[in-house]
Design an enzyme around this catalytic site. Structure first.
Site, PDB file in Angstrom:
ATOM      1  N   CYS A   1     -18.407  89.652  -4.895  1.00  0.00           N
ATOM      2  CA  CYS A   1     -17.763  88.337  -4.914  1.00  0.00           C
ATOM      3  C   CYS A   1     -16.244  88.449  -5.032  1.00  0.00           C
ATOM      4  CB  CYS A   1     -18.325  87.466  -6.019  1.00  0.00           C
ATOM      5  SG  CYS A   1     -17.987  88.074  -7.671  1.00  0.00           S
TER       6      CYS A   1
ATOM      7  N   ARG B   1       3.148 103.372  40.177  1.00  0.00           N
ATOM      8  CA  ARG B   1       2.920 102.471  39.037  1.00  0.00           C
ATOM      9  C   ARG B   1       2.393 103.208  37.816  1.00  0.00           C
ATOM     10  NH1 ARG B   1      -1.203  98.244  41.555  1.00  0.00           N
ATOM     11  NH2 ARG B   1      -0.400  96.872  39.908  1.00  0.00           N
TER      12      ARG B   1
ATOM     13  N   MET C   1       6.306 100.438  30.308  1.00  0.00           N
ATOM     14  CA  MET C   1       6.595 101.592  31.157  1.00  0.00           C
ATOM     15  C   MET C   1       6.996 101.109  32.539  1.00  0.00           C
ATOM     16  SD  MET C   1       3.707 104.166  29.789  1.00  0.00           S
ATOM     17  CE  MET C   1       2.497 102.968  30.204  1.00  0.00           C
TER      18      MET C   1
ATOM     19  N   GLY D   1       4.810  95.835  30.288  1.00  0.00           N
ATOM     20  CA  GLY D   1       6.259  95.963  30.439  1.00  0.00           C
ATOM     21  C   GLY D   1       6.871  97.159  29.723  1.00  0.00           C
TER      22      GLY D   1
ATOM     23  N   SER E   1     -23.324  91.563  -9.271  1.00  0.00           N
ATOM     24  CA  SER E   1     -22.316  91.075  -8.342  1.00  0.00           C
ATOM     25  C   SER E   1     -21.020  91.840  -8.617  1.00  0.00           C
ATOM     26  CB  SER E   1     -22.106  89.569  -8.555  1.00  0.00           C
ATOM     27  OG  SER E   1     -21.094  89.115  -7.692  1.00  0.00           O
TER      28      SER E   1
ATOM     29  N   LYS F   1      -5.265 100.689  34.510  1.00  0.00           N
ATOM     30  CA  LYS F   1      -4.935 100.188  35.842  1.00  0.00           C
ATOM     31  C   LYS F   1      -5.593 101.062  36.900  1.00  0.00           C
ATOM     32  CE  LYS F   1      -0.658  98.704  36.209  1.00  0.00           C
ATOM     33  NZ  LYS F   1       0.805  98.971  36.227  1.00  0.00           N
TER      34      LYS F   1
ATOM     35  N   HIS G   1      -1.489  82.269 -10.326  1.00  0.00           N
ATOM     36  CA  HIS G   1      -2.352  81.099 -10.434  1.00  0.00           C
ATOM     37  C   HIS G   1      -2.349  80.299  -9.135  1.00  0.00           C
ATOM     38  CE1 HIS G   1      -3.053  76.821 -11.465  1.00  0.00           C
ATOM     39  NE2 HIS G   1      -4.044  77.334 -12.166  1.00  0.00           N
TER      40      HIS G   1
ATOM     41  N   ARG H   1      -7.662  93.506  34.722  1.00  0.00           N
ATOM     42  CA  ARG H   1      -7.923  94.008  33.370  1.00  0.00           C
ATOM     43  C   ARG H   1      -8.590  92.888  32.585  1.00  0.00           C
ATOM     44  NH1 ARG H   1      -1.582  94.304  32.231  1.00  0.00           N
ATOM     45  NH2 ARG H   1      -1.152  92.108  32.482  1.00  0.00           N
TER      46      ARG H   1
ATOM     47  N   TYR I   1     -25.674  90.753  -0.148  1.00  0.00           N
ATOM     48  CA  TYR I   1     -24.840  89.628   0.280  1.00  0.00           C
ATOM     49  C   TYR I   1     -23.368  89.892  -0.011  1.00  0.00           C
ATOM     50  CZ  TYR I   1     -24.417  88.081  -4.618  1.00  0.00           C
ATOM     51  OH  TYR I   1     -24.135  88.019  -5.951  1.00  0.00           O
TER      52      TYR I   1
HETATM   53  P1  ADP Z   1       3.011  96.121  35.371  1.00  0.00           P
HETATM   54  O1  ADP Z   1       2.042  97.064  34.722  1.00  0.00           O
HETATM   55  O2  ADP Z   1       4.301  95.992  34.648  1.00  0.00           O
HETATM   56  O3  ADP Z   1       2.352  94.832  35.740  1.00  0.00           O
HETATM   57  P2  ADP Z   1       2.611  96.935  38.057  1.00  0.00           P
HETATM   58  O4  ADP Z   1       2.386  98.376  38.318  1.00  0.00           O
HETATM   59  O5  ADP Z   1       1.390  96.099  38.031  1.00  0.00           O
HETATM   60  O6  ADP Z   1       3.432  96.825  36.733  1.00  0.00           O
HETATM   61  O7  ADP Z   1       3.634  96.435  39.163  1.00  0.00           O
HETATM   62  C1  ADP Z   1       4.632  95.463  39.000  1.00  0.00           C
HETATM   63  C2  ADP Z   1       4.537  94.373  40.046  1.00  0.00           C
HETATM   64  O8  ADP Z   1       4.552  94.923  41.348  1.00  0.00           O
HETATM   65  C3  ADP Z   1       3.246  93.601  39.979  1.00  0.00           C
HETATM   66  O9  ADP Z   1       3.503  92.261  40.239  1.00  0.00           O
HETATM   67  C4  ADP Z   1       2.401  94.171  41.045  1.00  0.00           C
HETATM   68  O10 ADP Z   1       1.468  93.267  41.560  1.00  0.00           O
HETATM   69  C5  ADP Z   1       3.426  94.551  42.095  1.00  0.00           C
HETATM   70  N1  ADP Z   1       2.956  95.681  42.904  1.00  0.00           N
HETATM   71  C6  ADP Z   1       2.633  96.901  42.447  1.00  0.00           C
HETATM   72  N2  ADP Z   1       2.189  97.682  43.426  1.00  0.00           N
HETATM   73  C7  ADP Z   1       2.254  96.949  44.560  1.00  0.00           C
HETATM   74  C8  ADP Z   1       1.898  97.214  45.928  1.00  0.00           C
HETATM   75  N3  ADP Z   1       1.417  98.379  46.311  1.00  0.00           N
HETATM   76  N4  ADP Z   1       2.081  96.219  46.802  1.00  0.00           N
HETATM   77  C9  ADP Z   1       2.567  95.027  46.400  1.00  0.00           C
HETATM   78  N5  ADP Z   1       2.909  94.730  45.145  1.00  0.00           N
HETATM   79  C10 ADP Z   1       2.747  95.668  44.217  1.00  0.00           C
HETATM   80 MG    MG Z   2       0.718  94.630  36.617  1.00  0.00          MG
END
Ligand code: ADP
Ligand code: MG
Ligand code: MG
Length: 949
Positions: free
Chosen positions: A898, A121, A132, A130, A830, A50, A483, A367, A918
């Site tokens: 084979c 984040r 962390m 989801g 083979s 990220k 079999h 990503r 092969y």
């Molecule tokens: P995850 O990895 O679980 O997607 P994120 O770090 O991307 O977590 O954040 C969770 C949600 O919060 C996402 O929908 C993201 O777009 C939103 N978000 C994160 N940072 C900001 C920000 N600075 N302004 C607005 N929305 C944010």
């Molecule tokens: Mg995200």
């Protein structure tokens, strides 16, 4: 072209940032903190996926809210320390970066009139969705809240942001259970009679925020931290800590994520932008192309007047992205532009998050998009055509194993059904049909167009006609080499084997699974990829061998050095193999032809024959059958090579079991008694006036029954005579060929005559004969003499030359050690790695897989199942030696594999490395092997280029 609002940034600033980045780590204090302007977008290990992408997007001019990254190294240092302290200097630098953020945004962190809020984040090198934590709206407190409300002119928005922050921060940073907050939230909702969150008014949200503050105080014993920098430090520590949280640890274990792949999470501090500031604001997620089909069109969802997590949480139903076109045309246009820029830069389908704040579009994350196999294949081909990828990149972005999805029908992943039993995934693919408990009935119904699943305790060669008619096979006994499993794999039909939870009762034609009963004719679904068995019909997705896949594999063939052959036993299999792109047949098992229902009796006749003459008579009947099969196969494969293996299994496999025969004999004895009784009854009845006894007496002829009985008794004698303590290591393969040369002679003649017939018809043929189970060159010489003799006679009688290659299977350890001597006789090798693996480990596969291998894997004594993944260290080492010795004795000797490993990508890459010519695998795996062979070449080349550099 820049999107929407551009972050104010002077040229001087940019130069300054660049210079600062160029100065390297140590000049910037702790070296743990990087602004989005300076972080290295390629370094995901350091900055997390990220963070790296936020840096990269910032630096190519996309509209990302300003921010900075604290590296994974800081995370590791923090976790390694005992005192729960961030590494020295980190907070100092964070403060400096926050100052820069304040300058860039014109807002103040903790400022009560124009407050700067940030998100904190998580993000590691690999995406762990989801797993962390992330905290939004950080920097809010009783003072800054007032500023936020004043600034936005929206009280409801302010309290909504506040209560969200208190809950998230309370949960993530202070460890307050979510339920505490949820209870209060629901209480207020009830109190004011709101049935949805949206119905809550500003004052309701304000009460909720107050109650939340009280929850925190009650749960932690301290008031909610007001000081923004204290909040920030706690949040950073909490996100770092989430790397070692149970969820994340479990996830990494489950998906085999090692520290080399991802170690620690980075923390991204990002200025908050708000998608919930009214109807000119929104938030959404999008894919640059459709992730399920690969269609080149923006795909996604958005919510007007909402914050990011609302889309994921599913509180409100989001709208399809196409609607944005009408709702916010200008933003939609910008989004399209964003999509093009992302793809042009990353040269990969992107999965991105965006937020629109009062008409300005921000990109918050991107990503590489996760796609299914169909989408990957389509996008690979199209992105080459669009010039975004070259062919090598297009090939390398698809893991060969994934193609399985396209080559076998599978259960629709969108439906949730609960299996009633689980067996071994013995042959991949899913199938639906009526449960039928014997092969004859399966054949009748199957021919009548009914879809059936053959359900047996276990299968025997005489069930083979039932296989042809069935969609799939389910057995309650036996392993992956039973079999049923082997035959099903050969045919490419789904099979679940050894589903021990199912009790099959063939006599009452029912199967019992716990509380369920499967009656004959009931619909069931089996999934040979997972081993699951379901009652009824589970929705399926059919296999699709698309034009795009053909194109892609065409490119693969150009890059691969290994040729890919198919294991195919019948003309029908051969045709299918060609469809899948097989470049020849690497293994044709002649015994499969013996098993066809009209042939088995002749084979039995041959086995039962007393003396050479009788045996030859039976063989004379088999000869035209085998010949016509070979003609069919040669025609289907022309002009590709076809390697035919002479008879391999011990011959008693073609006879019923002793138990079965004892049973039959008992029944016949009863019948004989009855029939004899009827004879007497007839005699006695004829004493009566009218004399109707004759009719009854002639109803059954005891002679016929006696003959049948004698035949069964003879057969039982034969079965007992043929009994072997260990048939796998017994009288089979070339040993059989040498003790009963007539059988091999018949097969060799069938091959040569078939070839001669084809040649006369102008069909190009390249037959190859190979001998199984060879352990010494002397065996091989004897068989070669047979071949030479028959070849001379066939060539003379047909008046054509047949170019026949003669080779040896290498599946006995001694054969590896004597490869040089064998190569003097054999024109090709083979590797039969199924048997070779058993021999090298001294494991019988079935026993190993059923008894101890799972535990060996669990304890890490063995990493993989060596019957699925070639054991390169042991079996592979022997192969390597044999190849070298063989090639010394005969330059350029053709060598292939084979065994089932020939269709396994990692094993294929090993075969490439040791210089095989092969690989051969079952027809539906041919495309997987073709891609894997290309990967092996390409990755080798990449590595060479790398070391050269
Ligand atoms: P995850 O990895 O679980 O997607 P994120 O770090 O991307 O977590 O954040 C969770 C949600 O919060 C996402 O929908 C993201 O777009 C939103 N978000 C994160 N940072 C900001 C920000 N600075 N302004 C607005 N929305 C944010
Ligand atoms: Mg995200
Ligand atoms: Mg073998």
């Amino acid at each position: 072209m820049v999107y929407g609002f551009v972050i104010p940034q002077t040229q001087k600033e940019t130069q300054f940032m660049a210079k600062k980045a160029a100065l390297g780590k140590h000049s910037k204090g702790s070296g743990y903190v990087f602004s989005f302007h300076e972080g290295d977008g390629k370094n995901k290990k350091l900055l997390g996926g990220k963070g790296a992408n936020l840096c990269e997007m910032t630096q190519i001019g996309l509209n990302v809210p300003p921010g900075f990254v604290i590296s994974t190294e800081a995370c590791l240092a923090y976790l390694a320390g005992k005192k729960q302290e961030l590494p020295a200097g980190v907070m100092k630098e964070v403060k400096a970066q926050m100052k820069a953020l304040e300058n860039e945004s014109g807002k103040g962190f903790g400022d009560s009139r124009n407050p700067l809020l940030v998100s904190v984040r998580s993000g590691s090198a690999l995406s762990m969705p989801g797993m962390m934590d992330t905290i939004l709206n950080l920097g809010l407190n009783s003072r800054t809240l007032k500023g936020l409300i004043a600034q936005s002119g929206n009280e409801r928005f302010g309290y909504d942001a506040y209560r969200r922050f208190i809950q998230l921060f309370g949960k993530v940073a202070l460890g307050v259970p979510d339920e505490r907050f949820d209870e209060e939230f629901e209480a207020v909702k009830q109190q004011v009679g709101a049935n949805s969150d949206i119905a809550l008014k500003a004052e309701d949200l304000r009460e909720i925020a107050e109650r939340f503050l009280a929850v925190v105080k009650h749960e932690t014993g301290s008031p909610f931290p007001e000081e923004p920098y204290e909040q920030l430090e706690l949040a950073i520590k909490a996100v770092f800590g989430s790397w070692m949280g149970k969820r994340a640890v479990d996830y990494r274990r489950e998906f085999h994520i090692t520290p080399e792949m991802a170690n620690g999470t980075a923390v991204n501090i990002v200025m908050m932008v708000f998608g919930n500031l009214g109807n000119d604001s929104a938030t959404g997620v999008a894919f640059t192309r459709y992730p399920d089909t690969g269609e080149n069109r923006l795909f996604g969802e958005y919510l007007v007047n909402a914050q990011g997590e609302d889309v994921v949480a599913g509180i409100r139903t989001p709208k399809a992205i196409d609607q944005l076109h009408d709702e916010m045309p200008e933003i939609y246009r910008q989004l399209q532009e964003l999509r093009n820029k992302l793809e042009a830069h990353y040269r990969e389908v992107q999965d991105f998050e965006f937020t629109i704040e009062k008409g300005t579009l921000y990109c918050l994350q991107t990503r590489n998009g996760k796609m299914n196999a169909a989408a990957l294949v389509r996008t690979s081909v199209e992105m080459v055509r669009e010039g975004l990828l070259n062919r090598e990149q297009a090939l390398l972005r698809i893991q060969p194993e994934l193609l399985e999805q396209l080559l076998f029908p599978r259960l629709d992943p969108g439906t949730r059904a609960t299996p009633i039993a689980r067996g071994l995934p013995a042959s991949p693919g899913a199938a639906i049909g009526r449960a039928i408990f014997d092969a004859d009935r399966a054949e009748t119904l199957g021919k009548g167009g009914e879809k059936v699943i053959l359900v047996r305790e276990e299968t025997k060669p005489e069930d083979i006609h039932g296989f042809f008619a069935a969609q799939g096979i389910l057995t309650s006994r036996g392993g992956k080499t039973s079999h049923a499993a082997v035959v099903a794999r050969g045919m490419g039909k789904p099979c679940v084997a050894g589903a021990e939870g199912i009790h099959v009762d063939v006599h009452v034609r029912e199967a019992f699974v716990g509380a369920h009963t499967i009656k004959e004719g009931d619909l069931i679904t089996i999934d040979g990829t997972s081993g699951d068995v379901y009652l009824g019909e589970v929705p399926m997705i059919e296999a699709i061998f698309s034009d795009e896949l053909k194109t892609l594999l065409g490119w693969a063939d150009k890059h691969a050095r290994l040729k890919v052959m198919a294991n195919a036993d019948t003309p029908h299999d051969a045709e299918r193999a060609v469809d899948f792109g097989a470049m020849g047949i690497g293994l044709c098992r002649t015994e499969r032809m013996f098993n066809a229902s009209e042939r088995l009796p002749v084979v039995v006749e041959m086995i039962m024959a007393e003396g050479d003459h009788a045996r030859r008579q039976a063989l004379d009947k088999l000869l035209p059958m085998q010949r016509s099969d070979f003609i069919g196969i040669f025609r289907a494969m022309a002009p590709r090579p076809v390697t035919i293996r002479l008879l391999d299994p011990p011959i008693h496999e073609f006879l019923p079991t002793a138990d079965q025969l004892v049973n039959d004999i008992e029944q016949l004895e009863h019948l004989l008694d009855t029939v004899r009784g009827m004879e007497i009854l007839g005699d006695s009845l004829s004493l009566l006036p009218g004399g109707s006894g004759e009719k009854i007496g002639s109803l059954a002829n005891p002679r016929i029954v006696e003959e049948a009985l004698q035949y069964k008794i003879d057969m039982l004698g034969k079965v007992r005579a043929l009994h072997e303590v260990n048939p796998m290591l017994g009288h089979r393969g070339v040993r059989l060929g040498i003790t009963f040369p007539d059988i091999y002679s018949m097969q060799i003649r069938a091959v040569l005559e078939a070839a001669a017939v084809c040649i006369k018809d102008g069909v190009e043929v390249h037959p190859e004969v190979m001998v199984p189970q060879v352990c010494t060159a002397v065996e091989l010489r004897r068989v070669r003499e047979l071949v030479e003799g028959i070849r001379n006679s066939v060539e003379a009688s047909h008046g054509v030359k047949v170019d026949l290659k003669f080779g040896s299977m290498i599946e006995v350890v001694r054969a590896c050690m004597r490869a040089a001597q064998l190569a003097e006789v054999a024109e090709f090798f083979s590797f039969g790695t199924n048997d070779l693996t058993q021999a090298v480990f001294s494991f019988s596969r079935e026993d190993a897989e059923n008894k101890f291998l799972p535990m060996y894997n669990e304890y890490g004594i063995l990493q993989d199942n060596p019957f699925e993944v070639l054991d390169t260290k042991g079996v592979g080492k022997l192969m390597e030696l044999a190849v070298a010795w063989g090639r010394e004795a005969r330059k350029g000797i053709k060598v292939g594999i084979c065994g089932e490993h020939g269709g396994h990508p990692r094993s294929i890459s090993f075969c490439h490395r040791i210089g095989l010519d092969y690989v051969s695998c079952s027809a539906p795996r041919v495309p997987i092997a073709r891609l894997a062979a290309a990967h092996a070449s390409l990755l080798e080349k990449q590595k060479a280029d790398h070391t050269r550099r």
